[in-house]
Scaffold this motif. Structure first.
Motif, mmCIF file in Angstrom:
data_model
loop_
_atom_site.group_PDB
_atom_site.id
_atom_site.type_symbol
_atom_site.label_atom_id
_atom_site.label_comp_id
_atom_site.label_asym_id
_atom_site.label_seq_id
_atom_site.Cartn_x
_atom_site.Cartn_y
_atom_site.Cartn_z
ATOM 1 N N PRO A 174 -103.537 -48.480 100.884
ATOM 2 C CA PRO A 174 -103.977 -48.396 99.493
ATOM 3 C C PRO A 174 -103.853 -49.877 99.036
ATOM 4 O O PRO A 174 -103.042 -50.840 99.743
ATOM 5 N N SER A 175 -104.448 -50.264 98.126
ATOM 6 C CA SER A 175 -104.599 -51.768 97.289
ATOM 7 C C SER A 175 -103.036 -51.686 96.538
ATOM 8 O O SER A 175 -103.070 -50.900 95.913
ATOM 9 N N PRO A 176 -102.727 -52.623 96.763
ATOM 10 C CA PRO A 176 -101.319 -52.948 95.770
ATOM 11 C C PRO A 176 -102.049 -53.466 94.412
ATOM 12 O O PRO A 176 -103.214 -53.774 94.102
ATOM 13 N N PRO A 177 -101.093 -53.161 93.639
ATOM 14 C CA PRO A 177 -101.435 -53.155 92.095
ATOM 15 C C PRO A 177 -101.836 -54.746 91.797
ATOM 16 O O PRO A 177 -101.369 -55.623 92.211
ATOM 17 N N ASN A 178 -102.983 -54.970 90.934
ATOM 18 C CA ASN A 178 -103.350 -56.169 90.335
ATOM 19 C C ASN A 178 -102.179 -56.687 89.328
ATOM 20 O O ASN A 178 -101.740 -55.982 88.610
ATOM 21 N N LEU A 179 -101.639 -57.856 89.670
ATOM 22 C CA LEU A 179 -100.598 -58.500 88.741
ATOM 23 C C LEU A 179 -101.360 -59.012 87.442
ATOM 24 O O LEU A 179 -102.565 -59.460 87.516
ATOM 25 N N VAL A 180 -100.576 -58.818 86.636
ATOM 26 C CA VAL A 180 -101.043 -59.464 85.080
ATOM 27 C C VAL A 180 -101.171 -60.816 85.053
ATOM 28 O O VAL A 180 -100.821 -61.555 85.940
ATOM 29 N N PRO A 181 -102.086 -61.352 84.362
ATOM 30 C CA PRO A 181 -102.485 -62.780 84.262
ATOM 31 C C PRO A 181 -101.100 -63.554 83.925
ATOM 32 O O PRO A 181 -100.276 -63.102 83.084
ATOM 33 N N ASN A 182 -100.845 -64.779 84.792
ATOM 34 C CA ASN A 182 -99.639 -65.493 84.493
ATOM 35 C C ASN A 182 -98.382 -64.808 84.983
ATOM 36 O O ASN A 182 -97.300 -65.195 84.458
ATOM 37 N N GLY A 206 -84.181 -46.570 77.969
ATOM 38 C CA GLY A 206 -83.455 -45.724 77.445
ATOM 39 C C GLY A 206 -83.259 -44.495 78.267
ATOM 40 O O GLY A 206 -82.858 -43.376 77.647
ATOM 41 N N TYR A 207 -83.738 -44.510 79.454
ATOM 42 C CA TYR A 207 -83.344 -43.585 80.244
ATOM 43 C C TYR A 207 -83.457 -43.924 81.839
ATOM 44 O O TYR A 207 -83.873 -45.022 82.089
ATOM 45 N N SER A 208 -83.079 -43.219 82.609
ATOM 46 C CA SER A 208 -82.944 -43.678 84.138
ATOM 47 C C SER A 208 -84.385 -43.097 84.785
ATOM 48 O O SER A 208 -84.889 -42.279 84.506
ATOM 49 N N ARG A 209 -84.996 -44.317 85.589
ATOM 50 C CA ARG A 209 -85.964 -43.991 86.362
ATOM 51 C C ARG A 209 -85.760 -44.009 87.997
ATOM 52 O O ARG A 209 -84.774 -44.353 88.266
ATOM 53 N N ASP A 210 -86.775 -43.233 88.412
ATOM 54 C CA ASP A 210 -86.719 -43.282 89.961
ATOM 55 C C ASP A 210 -86.839 -45.059 90.268
ATOM 56 O O ASP A 210 -87.389 -45.649 89.683
ATOM 57 N N LYS A 253 -95.628 -47.073 96.302
ATOM 58 C CA LYS A 253 -94.324 -47.191 95.382
ATOM 59 C C LYS A 253 -94.841 -48.411 94.361
ATOM 60 O O LYS A 253 -94.540 -47.986 93.123
ATOM 61 N N LEU A 254 -95.327 -49.329 94.655
ATOM 62 C CA LEU A 254 -95.777 -50.471 94.082
ATOM 63 C C LEU A 254 -96.916 -49.834 93.042
ATOM 64 O O LEU A 254 -96.612 -50.391 91.875
ATOM 65 N N VAL A 255 -97.896 -49.299 93.430
ATOM 66 C CA VAL A 255 -98.596 -48.742 92.679
ATOM 67 C C VAL A 255 -98.222 -47.894 91.492
ATOM 68 O O VAL A 255 -98.697 -47.812 90.251
ATOM 69 N N GLN A 256 -96.978 -47.305 91.466
ATOM 70 C CA GLN A 256 -96.461 -46.340 90.363
ATOM 71 C C GLN A 256 -95.354 -47.401 89.646
ATOM 72 O O GLN A 256 -94.724 -46.753 89.061
ATOM 73 N N GLY A 257 -95.733 -48.438 89.746
ATOM 74 C CA GLY A 257 -94.769 -49.499 89.106
ATOM 75 C C GLY A 257 -94.539 -49.369 87.549
ATOM 76 O O GLY A 257 -93.371 -49.721 87.117
ATOM 77 N N ASP A 262 -89.239 -48.188 89.249
ATOM 78 C CA ASP A 262 -88.841 -49.422 89.682
ATOM 79 C C ASP A 262 -88.916 -49.768 90.891
ATOM 80 O O ASP A 262 -88.255 -48.936 91.986
ATOM 81 N N VAL A 263 -89.303 -50.774 91.315
ATOM 82 C CA VAL A 263 -89.562 -51.229 92.924
ATOM 83 C C VAL A 263 -88.895 -52.575 92.995
ATOM 84 O O VAL A 263 -89.588 -53.499 92.402
#
Length: 451
Positions: free
Chosen positions: A211-219, A279-283, A368-372, A376-377
């Motif tokens: 799977p392709s890792p997510p694209n990072l936002v600019p900067n 405001g809440y716990s995440r995986d 996991k990264l795709v679900q960023g 939290d990864v």
């Protein structure tokens, strides 16, 4: 010190002092090389001015010894294959070699400012590294020797992760130092046969459907800030004392290692920062590399193999498992993940089993990264228990060693302190998260980073 006044005195493409034999001119990449991050790994080794007990640095000797060392580490002087993406042309084109004069008197003072709380690392420490962009035609290794007015020396190294993991880099640095100190290359023995090509012959690179890792936002990288903290031996022991004993746990959990303790604590802090922010716990997941050397019963002869030879392991915590004050949960998860991964590695009956396990773990990490945006990864890299502080080029051992510019993702980078008992942690986070992280400084040692 607002800036670093640095003068480049020489820049050249340094070639091995002897040509690479024809039979070694093409190095096939291994599966582990293929999965490595396509970027330079950086390292900065800092030396105090020579004392009467050590010879004064000879720059010709330093350069000559590197050229000699490249005979043994011949792929470093090559380039990525033009007609084969899974190979290195070991063509002796050379490595980037730069020598500078730094117009500053005190190396330790410079480093204290460069790694201080003002986050000016990018404008100072980066200048101690050779300027290189990771492209197919670029050198795979760059070295910059920075000499301060009072004789202090900072050796900056950039090396492509595709051809070297931490073990390989440490082996190279110490071999170069040994050659500079003694004038001779370490002779191979039956007990120490580091070589390239062993891994690719057993674990060849292949076409993978990942799977392709997510694209990072600019900067994105500019959003990441870096801080360094030190856990000395006392701090680590005090943290250990807060971990409740569990009679059902194995020894790894009852007596967790320094790395497990520090990794788990950092992960715990980061999950609490996330909970407060959202405001809440995440995986949450923590990914880290496990060195495969010495762990494979099916291939026991790769203890000193050069190249990349690590597998990603991933510890997972579901949102409803996160507790406010329980470090135990994180220690168990990290410890159990290491144990279970090592058991699976040990039980592997063939190289195909290891290859499948490696690829599957990598897929899980990318998923996991795709679900960023939903979880939290984090990553944690440990370079502990490697001989970084043994590299004596002839003017003593380094007084401080550290990566530079480790800001690809949010996470932590662990290395031994000079005494070998503590751990220096390089933490990279988005600025708001770092502000919250630093509020937990009361759990950290007051040991200074440099000095």
């Amino acid at each position: 010190m607002a800036r670093l006044d640095i003068e480049i005195q020489s820049r050249k493409m340094l070639k091995p002092s002897a040509s690479t034999p024809d039979n070694l001119r093409r190095l096939k990449l291994s599966l582990f090389d293929q999965l490595a991050h396509r970027a330079y790994v950086t390292m900065l080794l800092n030396y105090l001015p020579s004392s009467s007990d050590h010879e004064t640095i000879s720059y010709d000797k330093l350069e000559k010894s590197l050229a000699q060392t490249l005979i043994k580490f011949y792929p470093f002087a090559g380039r990525f294959g033009k007609d084969d993406p899974f190979s290195i042309d070991c063509n002796d084109e050379g490595v980037e070699y730069v020598q500078t004069k730094v117009h500053a008197d005190d190396l330790p003072e410079f480093l204290r400012q460069a790694v201080g709380p003002n986050d000016i690392e990018s404008s100072l420490l980066d200048l101690t590294l050779p300027v290189m962009v990771h492209m197919p035609s670029s050198p795979l290794l760059g070295v910059q020797v920075n000499v301060f007015n009072n004789g202090g020396i900072a050796i900056g190294i950039k090396i492509s992760h595709i051809i070297a993991d931490a073990f390989t880099i440490a082996t190279f640095v110490n071999e170069w130092a040994h050659t500079c100190l003694t004038g001779t290359i370490t002779q191979d023995t039956n007990d120490y046969l580091p070589s390239f090509g062993q891994l690719s012959s057993l674990f060849p690179a292949r076409v993978l459907q990942l799977p392709s890792p997510p694209n990072l936002v600019p900067n994105y990288y500019k959003m990441i800030v870096t801080r360094r903290f030190v856990f000395d031996a006392l701090a680590i022991e005090n943290i250990r004392k807060t971990i409740k004993k569990d009679s059902t746990s194995d020894d790894m959990i009852k007596q967790p290692s320094r790395v497990v303790v520090v990794m788990s604590l950092i992960w715990k802090v980061l999950t609490h920062i996330s909970s407060a922010k959202n405001g809440y716990s995440r995986d949450s997941s923590l990914g880290f590399a496990i060195n495969l050397r010495g762990k494979l019963s099916c291939v026991p002869s790769l203890e000193h193999a050069l190249g990349n030879y690590v597998m990603i392991a991933i510890a997972n915590m579901e949102a409803d498992e996160v507790r406010k004050d329980e470090l135990n949960d994180f220690v168990k998860l990290v410890g159990n993940t290491i144990r279970d991964t090592c058991v699976a590695i040990g039980k592997a009956s063939s190289v195909d089993d290891i290859s499948s396990l490696t690829v599957n773990n990598r897929k899980k990490g990318v998923e996991k990264l795709v679900q960023g945006d939903k979880m939290d990864v984090y990553t944690a890299t440990s370079w502990c228990r490697l001989s970084w502080y043994e590299a004596d080029f002839g003017w003593g051992k380094p007084f401080w060693v550290s990566p530079v510019g480790f800001n690809a993702v949010e996470g932590a980078f662990l290395m031994d302190t000079k005494d070998g008992n503590g751990i220096q942690v390089t933490v990279c986070l988005k600025e708001k998260n770092m502000t919250e992280f630093e509020k937990h400084l009361h759990i950290l040692s007051s040991t200074p980073i440099v000095g």
